[in-house]
Write an enzyme that holds these catalytic residues in place. Structure first.
Site, PDB file in Angstrom:
ATOM      1  CB  SER A  64      -0.629  -8.789  16.590  1.00  0.00           C
ATOM      2  OG  SER A  64      -0.223  -8.012  15.577  1.00  0.00           O
ATOM      3  CD  GLU A 114       6.046   4.815   3.353  1.00  0.00           C
ATOM      4  OE1 GLU A 114       5.549   4.156   4.086  1.00  0.00           O
ATOM      5  OE2 GLU A 114       7.380   4.735   3.146  1.00  0.00           O
ATOM      6  CB  SER A 128      -4.943  -5.554   7.950  1.00  0.00           C
ATOM      7  OG  SER A 128      -4.439  -4.639   8.722  1.00  0.00           O
ATOM      8  CD  GLU A 164      -2.107   0.078  16.006  1.00  0.00           C
ATOM      9  OE1 GLU A 164      -3.081   0.095  15.437  1.00  0.00           O
ATOM     10  OE2 GLU A 164      -1.351  -0.862  15.754  1.00  0.00           O
ATOM     11  CB  SER A 197       3.217   2.316   6.370  1.00  0.00           C
ATOM     12  OG  SER A 197       2.590   3.264   5.277  1.00  0.00           O
ATOM     13  CD  GLN A 223      -5.643  -3.116  15.312  1.00  0.00           C
ATOM     14  OE1 GLN A 223      -4.670  -3.221  15.848  1.00  0.00           O
ATOM     15  NE2 GLN A 223      -6.288  -1.736  14.648  1.00  0.00           N
ATOM     16  N   GLY A 224      -8.949  -7.294  14.202  1.00  0.00           N
ATOM     17  CA  GLY A 224      -9.179  -7.921  12.887  1.00  0.00           C
ATOM     18  C   GLY A 224      -9.291  -6.525  12.046  1.00  0.00           C
TER      19      GLY A 224
HETATM   20  C1  FAD Z   1       4.013  -6.028  13.360  1.00  0.00           C
HETATM   21  C2  FAD Z   1       2.708  -5.779  12.579  1.00  0.00           C
HETATM   22  C3  FAD Z   1       1.595  -5.909  13.440  1.00  0.00           C
HETATM   23  C4  FAD Z   1       0.506  -5.798  12.759  1.00  0.00           C
HETATM   24  N1  FAD Z   1      -0.825  -6.200  13.474  1.00  0.00           N
HETATM   25  C5  FAD Z   1      -1.954  -5.883  12.979  1.00  0.00           C
HETATM   26  C6  FAD Z   1      -3.055  -6.412  13.678  1.00  0.00           C
HETATM   27  O1  FAD Z   1      -3.104  -6.976  14.893  1.00  0.00           O
HETATM   28  N2  FAD Z   1      -4.152  -6.357  13.095  1.00  0.00           N
HETATM   29  C7  FAD Z   1      -4.439  -5.719  11.962  1.00  0.00           C
HETATM   30  O2  FAD Z   1      -5.631  -5.802  11.399  1.00  0.00           O
HETATM   31  N3  FAD Z   1      -3.462  -5.486  11.159  1.00  0.00           N
HETATM   32  C8  FAD Z   1      -2.155  -5.593  11.650  1.00  0.00           C
HETATM   33  N4  FAD Z   1      -0.929  -5.394  10.974  1.00  0.00           N
HETATM   34  C9  FAD Z   1      -1.269  -5.114   9.595  1.00  0.00           C
HETATM   35  C10 FAD Z   1      -0.655  -3.531   9.188  1.00  0.00           C
HETATM   36  O3  FAD Z   1      -1.791  -2.730   9.680  1.00  0.00           O
HETATM   37  C11 FAD Z   1      -0.622  -3.351   7.764  1.00  0.00           C
HETATM   38  O4  FAD Z   1       0.789  -4.252   7.434  1.00  0.00           O
HETATM   39  C12 FAD Z   1      -0.320  -1.750   7.407  1.00  0.00           C
HETATM   40  O5  FAD Z   1      -1.602  -1.182   7.493  1.00  0.00           O
HETATM   41  C13 FAD Z   1       0.176  -1.773   5.905  1.00  0.00           C
HETATM   42  O6  FAD Z   1      -0.714  -2.774   4.979  1.00  0.00           O
HETATM   43  P1  FAD Z   1      -0.120  -3.548   4.209  1.00  0.00           P
HETATM   44  O7  FAD Z   1       0.745  -4.503   4.898  1.00  0.00           O
HETATM   45  O8  FAD Z   1      -1.436  -4.066   3.388  1.00  0.00           O
HETATM   46  O9  FAD Z   1       0.739  -2.753   2.948  1.00  0.00           O
HETATM   47  P2  FAD Z   1       0.626  -1.817   1.938  1.00  0.00           P
HETATM   48  O10 FAD Z   1      -1.121  -0.906   2.035  1.00  0.00           O
HETATM   49  O11 FAD Z   1       0.246  -2.867   0.495  1.00  0.00           O
HETATM   50  O12 FAD Z   1       1.525  -0.927   1.678  1.00  0.00           O
HETATM   51  C14 FAD Z   1       2.769  -1.383   1.034  1.00  0.00           C
HETATM   52  C15 FAD Z   1       3.586  -0.162   0.756  1.00  0.00           C
HETATM   53  O13 FAD Z   1       2.997   0.904   0.281  1.00  0.00           O
HETATM   54  C16 FAD Z   1       2.741   2.217   0.805  1.00  0.00           C
HETATM   55  N5  FAD Z   1       1.833   2.799   0.580  1.00  0.00           N
HETATM   56  C17 FAD Z   1       0.550   2.167   0.464  1.00  0.00           C
HETATM   57  N6  FAD Z   1      -0.578   3.190   0.392  1.00  0.00           N
HETATM   58  C18 FAD Z   1       0.280   4.130   0.136  1.00  0.00           C
HETATM   59  C19 FAD Z   1      -0.259   5.758  -0.230  1.00  0.00           C
HETATM   60  N7  FAD Z   1      -1.444   6.069  -0.460  1.00  0.00           N
HETATM   61  N8  FAD Z   1       0.869   6.791  -0.019  1.00  0.00           N
HETATM   62  C20 FAD Z   1       2.283   6.317   0.043  1.00  0.00           C
HETATM   63  N9  FAD Z   1       2.575   5.122   0.148  1.00  0.00           N
HETATM   64  C21 FAD Z   1       1.578   4.211   0.263  1.00  0.00           C
HETATM   65  C22 FAD Z   1       3.133   1.746   2.348  1.00  0.00           C
HETATM   66  O14 FAD Z   1       3.480   2.803   3.085  1.00  0.00           O
HETATM   67  C23 FAD Z   1       3.888   0.533   2.157  1.00  0.00           C
HETATM   68  O15 FAD Z   1       5.158   1.113   2.194  1.00  0.00           O
HETATM   69  C24 FAD Z   1       0.112  -5.432  11.480  1.00  0.00           C
HETATM   70  C25 FAD Z   1       1.443  -5.129  10.878  1.00  0.00           C
HETATM   71  C26 FAD Z   1       2.673  -5.395  11.367  1.00  0.00           C
HETATM   72  C27 FAD Z   1       3.820  -5.283  10.683  1.00  0.00           C
END
Ligand code: FAD
Length: 398
Positions: free
Chosen positions: A159, A378, A127, A242, A376, A124-125
């Site tokens: 992933s 949140e 993020s 998902e 997440s 899945q592409g």
């Molecule tokens: C095990 C795992 C597998 C994954 N697999 C994939 C995959 O296959 N393909 C893919 O595309 N992505 C994947 N991801 C990525 C995942 O979708 C992102 O990590 C997730 O959407 C959070 O984005 P970020 O890491 O950029 O954190 P950020 O968006 O930067 O968030 C950081 C923190 O800020 C909080 N936050 C951000 N915005 C808000 C808001 N508006 N209100 C309140 N709190 C907020 C978040 O809850 C978090 O605690 C994976 C992640 C993990 C951990």
């Protein structure tokens, strides 16, 4: 519940598990190379497929067709038999299939669903750096040139991308439109020229995720899924799967393996001969977990059945995902407390098992895999507030 399941069905699945679940797979899968992990996963997928159990949630014409109660029984029996999980095929059988079924053309379904049953692997592409929770800010661009789109940009946290044949890709096709309206959804062949897959080494030594660098990757227009610039809506099918459908199996695993092991852990005598379970506080925590797990299982079944009937609410999958992931975190965190120093010294756990290993500290760390991806906790709370409860929307750019 919409229908019942006969005792024969359960007995048949149980007998199948007895003959087909590989014995000692946990020890055999600990400390294995990536190649051995992939080979084991592919073999287990073929075994499940031969039993008719690889894709029970798909429509019958494509190899599935089990009712939700039958799926629940299947997942209960697989969990009770401590069967390996389909980690490698997870995105293919859930995310890709749900998206194809919801928004794919007949040709796309006929091309990919049988291929997934033959072992095609997907990633899945979605993020990107700067576009995780705020996914709609993604910047990877797709420019139309005749019968193709030319895609350039960077994806993060994909992933299993190092093993994938295909990728579910979101890219911006209209940079001038409001951000959710200028995104399109593509099926990207991972063998296309211009794709550089770089596994990310984690603190545990594993490489679960990858970065994808896309440099002028050419994708035929026929591999657009849904209409151009409607990718945001199509992505909701992927995210809905998902957050919702995958939970049916996970809830049964939590009840059958996770909780059972926690009770066993609490019943093990310590050096002084006492058992944690004899402590009233511990017994009380276990009772609360058992109640919460019972609630989770019912909630999952209800949401999946309503999803199938087309009556699910907009925030239902988020409720399930939030409840499951936070309960998993509390349960494995409690396991780590009870496991004490011994639990801190376990450094390796089997591949192919997801979080359920009984190595509590590692399982607790692994539980964060569920509170972050797919939105997440949140973000799930915001969705529940806005779409479920009708609260005022969070201020957004556009
Ligand atoms: C095990 C795992 C597998 C994954 N697999 C994939 C995959 O296959 N393909 C893919 O595309 N992505 C994947 N991801 C990525 C995942 O979708 C992102 O990590 C997730 O959407 C959070 O984005 P970020 O890491 O950029 O954190 P950020 O968006 O930067 O968030 C950081 C923190 O800020 C909080 N936050 C951000 N915005 C808000 C808001 N508006 N209100 C309140 N709190 C907020 C978040 O809850 C978090 O605690 C994976 C992640 C993990 C951990």
């Amino acid at each position: 519940m919409s229908s019942t399941v006969t005792g024969d069905f359960r007995a048949g699945v149980r007998e199948w598990c007895r003959s087909n679940v590989p014995s000692q797979w946990r020890s055999a899968q600990t400390g294995v190379s990536d190649t051995e992990f992939v080979a084991f996963q592919q073999e287990w997928f073929r075994t499940l497929r031969s039993g008719g159990f690889a894709v029970p949630h798909w429509p019958k014409e494509f190899g599935g067709g089990m009712t939700v109660p039958e799926q629940v029984v299947l997942y209960q029996e697989l969990a009770a038999a401590d069967a390996p999980r389909l980690v490698l095929a997870f995105v293919a059988i859930h995310h890709a299939a749900s998206t194809l079924l919801a928004a794919g053309t007949e040709a796309q379904r006929r091309r990919h669903l049988p291929a997934i049953l033959d072992g095609e692997i997907w990633c899945q592409g979605f993020s990107e750096p700067g576009a995780g929770s705020d996914l709609a800010s993604l910047r990877t661009s797709a420019r139309r040139e005749g019968d193709e789109f030319v895609v350039t940009g960077q994806k993060l946290w994909a992933s299993g991308a190092q093993h994938a044949d295909w990728c579910l890709l979101l890219a911006r096709t209209d940079p001038d439109a409001p951000k959710r309206k200028g995104i399109s959804y593509f099926l990207m062949d991972m063998r296309s020229p211009g794709i550089d897959v770089r596994p990310i080494k984690q603190a545990t030594g594993e490489s679960h995720f990858c970065e994808l660098f896309l440099d002028q990757v050419r994708i035929p227009v026929s591999q657009l899924i849904g209409a151009e610039n409607t990718g945001w809506q199509v992505a909701q099918s992927t995210l809905g799967a998902e957050r919702g459908l995958t939970m049916l199996e996970l809830a049964e695993r939590l009840g059958n393996a996770g909780f059972r092991w926690l009770v066993e852990e609490c019943g093990r005598p310590r050096r002084d001969g006492g058992r944690p379970i004899d402590d009233a506080v511990v017994a009380d925590r276990l009772a609360v977990f058992e109640t919460e797990i019972a609630g989770l299982r019912l909630l999952c079944r209800d949401v999946v059945e309503r999803h199938e009937a087309g009556t699910a609410g907009a925030a239902d999958a988020s409720v399930v995902k939030l409840f499951y992931s936070e309960l998993l975190q509390r349960l494995t965190g409690f396991g780590a407390e009870i496991g004490g120093l011994a639990a801190q010294s376990v450094v390796g756990k089997p591949s192919s098992g997801g979080w359920e290993s009984g190595a509590w500290v590692l399982d607790f760390v692994g539980s964060w895999e569920w509170t972050i991806p797919g939105g997440s906790s949140e973000i799930q709370r915001t969705i529940i507030g806005e779409r479920g409860l009708g609260l005022p929307r969070e201020p957004a750019g556009n």
